[in-house]
Design a protein around this motif. Structure first.
Motif, PDB file in Angstrom:
ATOM      1  N   PHE A  10      41.246  33.894   8.760  1.00 16.63           N
ATOM      2  CA  PHE A  10      40.036  34.158   7.982  1.00 16.63           C
ATOM      3  C   PHE A  10      39.207  32.893   7.836  1.00 16.63           C
ATOM      4  CE2 PHE A  10      43.570  33.524   5.020  1.00 16.63           C
ATOM      5  CZ  PHE A  10      43.104  32.509   4.194  1.00 16.63           C
ATOM      6  N   GLY A  11      37.913  33.113   7.607  1.00 16.45           N
ATOM      7  CA  GLY A  11      36.979  32.000   7.447  1.00 16.45           C
ATOM      8  C   GLY A  11      36.971  31.480   6.020  1.00 16.45           C
ATOM      9  N   ASN A  12      35.873  30.845   5.644  1.00 16.07           N
ATOM     10  CA  ASN A  12      35.800  30.158   4.348  1.00 16.07           C
ATOM     11  C   ASN A  12      35.368  31.031   3.178  1.00 16.07           C
ATOM     12  OD1 ASN A  12      36.708  27.651   5.080  1.00 16.07           O
ATOM     13  ND2 ASN A  12      34.686  26.796   5.497  1.00 16.07           N
ATOM     14  N   SER A  13      34.972  32.263   3.440  1.00 10.98           N
ATOM     15  CA  SER A  13      34.399  33.081   2.371  1.00 10.98           C
ATOM     16  C   SER A  13      35.457  33.947   1.688  1.00 10.98           C
ATOM     17  CB  SER A  13      33.295  33.981   2.934  1.00 10.98           C
ATOM     18  OG  SER A  13      33.846  34.965   3.789  1.00 10.98           O
ATOM     19  N   ILE A  65      25.324  32.423   2.914  1.00  8.11           N
ATOM     20  CA  ILE A  65      25.255  33.368   4.026  1.00  8.11           C
ATOM     21  C   ILE A  65      25.256  32.673   5.384  1.00  8.11           C
ATOM     22  CG2 ILE A  65      23.738  35.030   5.183  1.00  8.11           C
ATOM     23  CD1 ILE A  65      22.889  35.975   2.386  1.00  8.11           C
ATOM     24  N   HIS A  66      24.395  31.692   5.548  1.00 12.20           N
ATOM     25  CA  HIS A  66      24.199  31.124   6.890  1.00 12.20           C
ATOM     26  C   HIS A  66      25.352  30.215   7.299  1.00 12.20           C
ATOM     27  CE1 HIS A  66      20.140  32.185   5.304  1.00 12.20           C
ATOM     28  NE2 HIS A  66      20.234  32.935   6.374  1.00 12.20           N
ATOM     29  N   LEU A  72      31.545  32.174  11.298  1.00 17.65           N
ATOM     30  CA  LEU A  72      32.047  33.364  11.993  1.00 17.65           C
ATOM     31  C   LEU A  72      31.805  33.292  13.493  1.00 17.65           C
ATOM     32  CD1 LEU A  72      33.176  36.290  11.896  1.00 17.65           C
ATOM     33  CD2 LEU A  72      30.817  37.057  11.548  1.00 17.65           C
ATOM     34  N   PHE A  73      30.592  32.941  13.890  1.00 19.11           N
ATOM     35  CA  PHE A  73      30.251  32.907  15.320  1.00 19.11           C
ATOM     36  C   PHE A  73      31.102  31.885  16.072  1.00 19.11           C
ATOM     37  CE2 PHE A  73      25.682  34.241  14.038  1.00 19.11           C
ATOM     38  CZ  PHE A  73      26.102  35.559  13.923  1.00 19.11           C
ATOM     39  N   ASN A 115      23.061  42.209  17.491  1.00 22.77           N
ATOM     40  CA  ASN A 115      22.954  41.794  18.896  1.00 22.77           C
ATOM     41  C   ASN A 115      23.859  40.598  19.187  1.00 22.77           C
ATOM     42  OD1 ASN A 115      21.096  43.770  19.514  1.00 22.77           O
ATOM     43  ND2 ASN A 115      19.308  42.458  19.305  1.00 22.77           N
ATOM     44  N   ILE A 116      23.920  39.658  18.246  1.00 21.16           N
ATOM     45  CA  ILE A 116      24.779  38.483  18.436  1.00 21.16           C
ATOM     46  C   ILE A 116      26.249  38.900  18.464  1.00 21.16           C
ATOM     47  CG2 ILE A 116      25.532  36.290  17.436  1.00 21.16           C
ATOM     48  CD1 ILE A 116      22.718  36.028  16.224  1.00 21.16           C
ATOM     49  N   LEU A 117      26.641  39.781  17.531  1.00 28.82           N
ATOM     50  CA  LEU A 117      28.029  40.238  17.503  1.00 28.82           C
ATOM     51  C   LEU A 117      28.369  41.068  18.741  1.00 28.82           C
ATOM     52  CD1 LEU A 117      28.414  41.117  13.711  1.00 28.82           C
ATOM     53  CD2 LEU A 117      29.428  39.195  14.943  1.00 28.82           C
ATOM     54  N   ASP A 118      27.421  41.866  19.210  1.00 30.30           N
ATOM     55  CA  ASP A 118      27.641  42.634  20.444  1.00 30.30           C
ATOM     56  C   ASP A 118      27.884  41.712  21.638  1.00 30.30           C
ATOM     57  OD1 ASP A 118      27.419  45.133  19.265  1.00 30.30           O
ATOM     58  OD2 ASP A 118      25.293  45.339  19.711  1.00 30.30           O
TER      59      ASP A 118
END
Length: 306
Positions: A10-13, A65-66, A72-73, A115-118
């Motif tokens: 998992f990430g930081n959130s 958010i950013h 995540l990316f 689109n980025i996740l796709d």
């Protein structure tokens, strides 16, 4: 048959939520280290080899958010080089409210995120209570949207909460409220509410009889709290008896939960998709982790990991 532990990072959130979820699977460690360079660029390090494995990646896209998006990316980009399949769990999905053109030439922001996740060719995305009714249409990636309805119903029954009316706070939330009203066999009332400008509303009328009724409002997001307070005041002006509110994603920008504490709202029930340290009797938190765990188990069965 014993369930094999899933591979989860998992990430930081929303660390409290994710750590409690790992505890259910008796997983004691997050096998990823996220650091920052002096200029605030992220440095991602994996602490375990995941070669040709199925991975569950957990990240809630709440504030900041950013940071959480870039986080995540970068993680997905690294995982796709070594993993067999990546299953992405996003309890709260940012930009879901920007699902249409609000002004000429403005971006449809959720479409850009999708689109980025796709692009990363993820196997499946899990989230809960999306804002847009057509949320899946923005993704080519397989996506499942879990519903919090069962949590709400269980809470009402368990605590013997008296509800006589289900209220949708706007036209856009009618399907969500109707689903709960059908579940409880109660009448549905709709508030005709519109937003002439961002974070400001105008209420035109209430569709249904609410006089002297114990009401329940259901919605997906609370942000500044202005909208729900105005709706509540409007309902009391029309002589309701009481109102409790169920919200899935509690953003609470600028500590807006203080408005709820000082309002006529009897109880605000939220979920843990966004981290919130609750020290208030008027606010209650329901956990969504078992909904996600059940879906994770289903995926593991489908992928022949047991």
């Amino acid at each position: 048959m014993k369930m094999i532990k899933p591979n989860i990072i998992f990430g930081n959130s929303n660390l409290i939520f994710f750590k409690s979820l790992l505890k259910i699977f008796n997983i004691k460690k997050n096998y990823i280290k996220i650091e920052k360079f002096k200029d605030n660029e992220y440095n991602i390090k994996f602490l375990k080899k995941f070669n040709n494995k199925n991975i569950f990646l957990l990240q809630s896209l709440s504030n900041p958010i950013h940071d959480n998006l870039i986080n995540l990316f970068l993680i997905i980009n690294s995982l796709k080089k070594i993993c067999k399949k990546v299953f992405l769990i996003i309890p709260y999905f940012c930009y879901s409210r920007q699902d249409k053109l609000f002004n000429i030439n403005s971006p449809i922001s959720i479409k850009l995120i999708s689109n980025i996740l796709d692009y990363f060719n993820i196997e499946k995305i899990l989230t809960i209570d999306s804002h847009a009714n057509n949320f899946e249409c923005y993704f080519n990636t397989s996506i499942k949207i879990l519903k919090s309805t069962s949590l709400i119903v269980n809470d009402i029954v368990k605590n013997n909460i008296i509800i006589e009316m289900i209220i949708s706070p706007d036209i856009g939330g009618v399907l969500r409220a109707k689903h709960l009203a059908n579940y409880l066999n109660l009448e549905l009332v709709i508030i005709d509410k519109r937003r002439p400008i961002s974070n400001h509303i105008k209420i035109f009328c209430v569709i249904g009889n609410i006089k002297f009724k114990n009401c329940l409002i259901i919605d997906d997001i609370i942000d500044t709290g202005n909208s729900i307070i105005e709706v509540t005041n409007f309902l009391f002006f029309h002589s309701i008896k009481s109102v409790i509110i169920y919200i899935t994603h509690a953003i609470f920008s600028n500590n807006s939960y203080i408005k709820i504490i000082n309002s006529k709202i009897k109880k605000l029930i939220i979920t843990d998709t966004i981290n919130f340290i609750n020290n208030y009797n008027k606010i209650k938190i329901l956990t969504t982790k078992y909904l996600f765990i059940e879906e994770m188990k289903n995926i593991m069965i489908e992928e022949y990991e047991i």
